[in-house]
Motif scaffolding. Structure first.
Motif: not given
Length: 266
Positions: A175, A177, A181, A184, A186-188, A194, A202, A205-206
């Motif tokens: 992904w 990013h 953050a 969104s 996120s679909r991570i 990432v 970001a 969050q990842s």
């Protein structure tokens, strides 16, 4: 140009000849026209040749002018010896595709042999296969699920630096990013790779979503607090100098290594 003279195999070779049973004007015309074309088109090799024996008069004229007699061309059919090369770049089957692509571009090659662990020939990589793979990858979400790769391989392809974590296999999705953050969904998920910029939110969050590898672009290493969080979660952090969207494509192309090469028949 004699057979002993080296001719660059990457350059186009064009033979210039007169008629059969050549006389002086036929030989002289071939030499002169080849010289003219060479001056007009230096990117190719123009080679004067003859289609028969040189007669006595022509031999005398060549000796008086200190010109070398053109080589005799027995036929115009392509032979194995015309295309054989004693040295040819090869690639190991574990090398990243991007590395092999660079080798092909540097050598102006349209094919590279792929060898196994013992140096045996197991297949070939072609320009067509490489281009097809690239086009297909740019149109979908990248995933390493079908053919996991290593952190070391990703670092090598990106010319990056591993700043946190250790080498290991990676098999998640890839992904980029690039937005706020907080805005969104996120679909991570766990095990993903990432690519991020310098946004701390970001990056955090990842990591909190379970990413296995965090790739920081533009040569900007994450802040100490982010690196500490990554260390606590067992996350790998790689820093490189490419732009994020380019990195996403690079990792995707690299993921199957040389599995896209054409294998040799059994």
């Amino acid at each position: 140009m004699s057979e002993a003279e080296a001719i660059d195999p990457r350059r186009r070779r064009i033979y210039v000849t007169g008629h059969r049973n050549p006389d002086t004007d036929s030989i002289a015309s071939a030499i002169a026209y080849a010289e003219l074309k060479q001056q007009l088109d230096p990117e190719s090799d123009y080679v004067p040749v003859r289609l028969g024996e040189v007669n006595t008069q022509t031999t005398w004229a060549l000796e008086r002018s200190a010109a070398r007699s053109p080589d005799r061309m027995v036929h115009v059919f392509l032979r194995v010896s015309d295309v054989m090369r004693e040295e040819f770049p090869v690639a190991g089957h574990e090398e990243p595709i991007r590395v092999v692509g660079r080798e092909m571009a540097a050598g102006d090659l349209d094919i590279v042999p792929i060898v196994g662990d013992r140096g045996e020939l197991i297949g070939v990589m072609t320009e067509r296969a490489l281009a097809h793979r690239y086009i297909r990858e740019t149109g979908r979400t990248h995933s390493l699920a079908d053919a996991p790769t290593t952190v070391t391989a990703i670092c090598e392809v990106l010319d990056g630096e591993l700043v946190e974590g250790e080498d290991g296999m990676v098999s998640g999705r890839v992904w980029v990013h690039s937005i706020d953050a907080t805005r969104s969904d996120s679909r991570i998920s766990a095990g993903d790779v990432v690519v991020v910029g310098n946004r701390v939110d970001a990056q955090r969050q990842s990591i909190e979503l379970g990413a296995a590898v965090l790739i920081a672009s533009n040569g900007l290493a994450p802040e100490p607090e982010v690196r500490e969080l990554a260390r606590d979660r067992g996350l790998v952090v790689d820093v490189f100098d490419l732009l994020g969207d380019v990195c996403d494509q690079v990792v995707g192309i690299d993921r199957e290594r040389l599995a896209v090469c054409h294998p040799l028949a059994g």
